[in-house]
Design a protein around this motif. Structure first.
Motif, mmCIF file in Angstrom:
data_model
loop_
_atom_site.group_PDB
_atom_site.id
_atom_site.type_symbol
_atom_site.label_atom_id
_atom_site.label_comp_id
_atom_site.label_asym_id
_atom_site.label_seq_id
_atom_site.Cartn_x
_atom_site.Cartn_y
_atom_site.Cartn_z
ATOM 1 N N MET A 217 -4.803 16.281 -1.502
ATOM 2 C CA MET A 217 -4.097 17.066 -2.508
ATOM 3 C C MET A 217 -4.876 18.359 -2.770
ATOM 4 N N ARG A 218 -4.206 19.286 -3.407
ATOM 5 C CA ARG A 218 -4.878 20.504 -3.840
ATOM 6 C C ARG A 218 -4.636 20.678 -5.332
ATOM 7 N N GLU A 219 -5.727 20.867 -6.053
ATOM 8 C CA GLU A 219 -5.658 21.154 -7.487
ATOM 9 C C GLU A 219 -6.338 22.490 -7.702
ATOM 10 N N LYS A 220 -5.540 23.521 -7.911
ATOM 11 C CA LYS A 220 -6.028 24.894 -8.029
ATOM 12 C C LYS A 220 -6.864 25.244 -6.792
ATOM 13 N N GLN A 221 -8.151 25.481 -6.959
ATOM 14 C CA GLN A 221 -9.005 25.867 -5.835
ATOM 15 C C GLN A 221 -9.877 24.703 -5.348
ATOM 16 N N THR A 222 -9.394 23.479 -5.516
ATOM 17 C CA THR A 222 -10.135 22.290 -5.096
ATOM 18 C C THR A 222 -9.270 21.409 -4.203
ATOM 19 N N ALA B 109 0.987 15.709 -12.414
ATOM 20 C CA ALA B 109 -0.199 16.242 -13.088
ATOM 21 C C ALA B 109 -0.575 17.633 -12.573
ATOM 22 N N GLY B 110 0.207 18.165 -11.617
ATOM 23 C CA GLY B 110 -0.010 19.530 -11.158
ATOM 24 C C GLY B 110 -0.686 19.678 -9.802
ATOM 25 N N LEU B 111 -0.988 18.574 -9.123
ATOM 26 C CA LEU B 111 -1.593 18.660 -7.801
ATOM 27 C C LEU B 111 -0.497 18.801 -6.747
ATOM 28 N N ALA B 112 -0.825 19.464 -5.640
ATOM 29 C CA ALA B 112 0.108 19.634 -4.535
ATOM 30 C C ALA B 112 -0.372 18.794 -3.357
ATOM 31 N N CYS B 113 0.545 18.094 -2.728
ATOM 32 C CA CYS B 113 0.181 17.249 -1.583
ATOM 33 C C CYS B 113 0.105 18.091 -0.313
ATOM 34 N N LEU B 114 -1.028 17.994 0.375
ATOM 35 C CA LEU B 114 -1.221 18.689 1.650
ATOM 36 C C LEU B 114 -1.048 17.738 2.828
ATOM 37 N N ALA B 115 -1.362 16.459 2.625
ATOM 38 C CA ALA B 115 -1.231 15.466 3.699
ATOM 39 C C ALA B 115 -1.191 14.071 3.085
ATOM 40 N N GLN B 116 -0.511 13.173 3.799
ATOM 41 C CA GLN B 116 -0.468 11.775 3.382
ATOM 42 C C GLN B 116 -0.685 10.918 4.623
ATOM 43 N N ASN B 117 -1.508 9.897 4.488
ATOM 44 C CA ASN B 117 -1.843 8.996 5.593
ATOM 45 C C ASN B 117 -2.380 9.754 6.806
ATOM 46 N N TYR B 118 -3.342 10.607 6.561
ATOM 47 C CA TYR B 118 -3.975 11.383 7.632
ATOM 48 C C TYR B 118 -4.987 10.478 8.335
ATOM 49 N N GLY C 151 0.818 -1.209 0.000
ATOM 50 C CA GLY C 151 0.000 0.000 0.000
ATOM 51 C C GLY C 151 0.849 1.255 0.000
ATOM 52 N N ASP C 152 1.917 1.243 0.803
ATOM 53 C CA ASP C 152 2.820 2.396 0.852
ATOM 54 C C ASP C 152 3.458 2.661 -0.512
ATOM 55 N N VAL C 153 3.865 1.592 -1.184
ATOM 56 C CA VAL C 153 4.491 1.729 -2.498
ATOM 57 C C VAL C 153 3.524 2.394 -3.468
ATOM 58 N N PHE C 154 2.273 1.931 -3.481
ATOM 59 C CA PHE C 154 1.314 2.486 -4.433
ATOM 60 C C PHE C 154 0.856 3.886 -4.037
ATOM 61 N N GLU C 155 0.822 4.187 -2.741
ATOM 62 C CA GLU C 155 0.498 5.555 -2.319
ATOM 63 C C GLU C 155 1.593 6.523 -2.768
ATOM 64 N N ARG C 156 2.850 6.126 -2.619
ATOM 65 C CA ARG C 156 3.955 6.986 -3.075
ATOM 66 C C ARG C 156 3.898 7.161 -4.596
ATOM 67 N N ARG C 157 3.600 6.079 -5.297
ATOM 68 C CA ARG C 157 3.504 6.136 -6.761
ATOM 69 C C ARG C 157 2.360 7.064 -7.191
ATOM 70 N N ALA C 158 1.209 6.927 -6.537
ATOM 71 C CA ALA C 158 0.063 7.780 -6.871
ATOM 72 C C ALA C 158 0.393 9.244 -6.580
ATOM 73 N N ARG C 159 1.013 9.494 -5.434
ATOM 74 C CA ARG C 159 1.370 10.875 -5.094
ATOM 75 C C ARG C 159 2.279 11.471 -6.158
ATOM 76 N N ALA C 160 3.299 10.732 -6.574
ATOM 77 C CA ALA C 160 4.230 11.232 -7.588
ATOM 78 C C ALA C 160 3.504 11.502 -8.903
ATOM 79 N N GLU C 161 2.608 10.607 -9.297
ATOM 80 C CA GLU C 161 1.872 10.792 -10.549
ATOM 81 C C GLU C 161 0.944 12.005 -10.470
ATOM 82 N N LEU C 162 0.282 12.180 -9.341
ATOM 83 C CA LEU C 162 -0.622 13.322 -9.181
ATOM 84 C C LEU C 162 0.163 14.636 -9.124
ATOM 85 N N GLU C 163 1.313 14.617 -8.465
ATOM 86 C CA GLU C 163 2.143 15.826 -8.431
ATOM 87 C C GLU C 163 2.637 16.181 -9.828
#
Length: 118
Positions: free
Chosen positions: A39-44, A19-28, A5-17
């Motif tokens: 994540m934050r994508e513009k105003q979402t 794509a222009g999203l910013a990570c605000l928290a992981q494993n909250y 799960g950790d491997v795929f969460e890191r992979r997803a985070r990298a792919e989303l970043e």
């Protein structure tokens, strides 16, 4: 399974970043469960559930986000927003990033707006 799960969460985070999203928290973690990525994508604000299934004998990874799981994610997201009021007025979205298949032939899918909080 936590290590996978950790491997795929890191992979997803990298792919989303990428794509222009910013990570605000992981494993909250909340009493309702865990938000894999916030994540934050513009105003979402985007709450991301990451799923992996090696085989589809019980359905694919995306369909494993059941209505019960969605309810827990919604409650966890509400707690995150309450703890981070500076983001509470922004639009919110729930995405699922799923990975299916054995090593070497994994397919990835990003379901934007996979479900609604209503």
């Amino acid at each position: 399974m936590r290590a996978a799960g950790d491997v795929f969460e890191r992979r997803a985070r990298a792919e989303l970043e990428r794509a222009g999203l910013a990570c605000l928290a992981q494993n909250y973690t909340t009493r309702h469960g865990e938000l894999d990525l916030v994540m934050r994508e513009k105003q979402t604000i985007v709450f991301v559930e990451v799923r992996y299934r090696k085989n589809a004998s019980h359905g694919d990874a995306a369909t494993s986000v059941t209505p019960a799981k969605q309810g827990k994610l919604i409650l966890a997201a509400q707690q995150w927003l309450a703890a981070h009021p500076q983001h509470a007025k922004l639009a919110c979205r729930f995405d699922v990033v799923s990975y299916d298949g054995p090593a070497g032939s994994i397919s990835q899918q990003w379901l934007r707006g996979a479900f609604d909080a209503a």
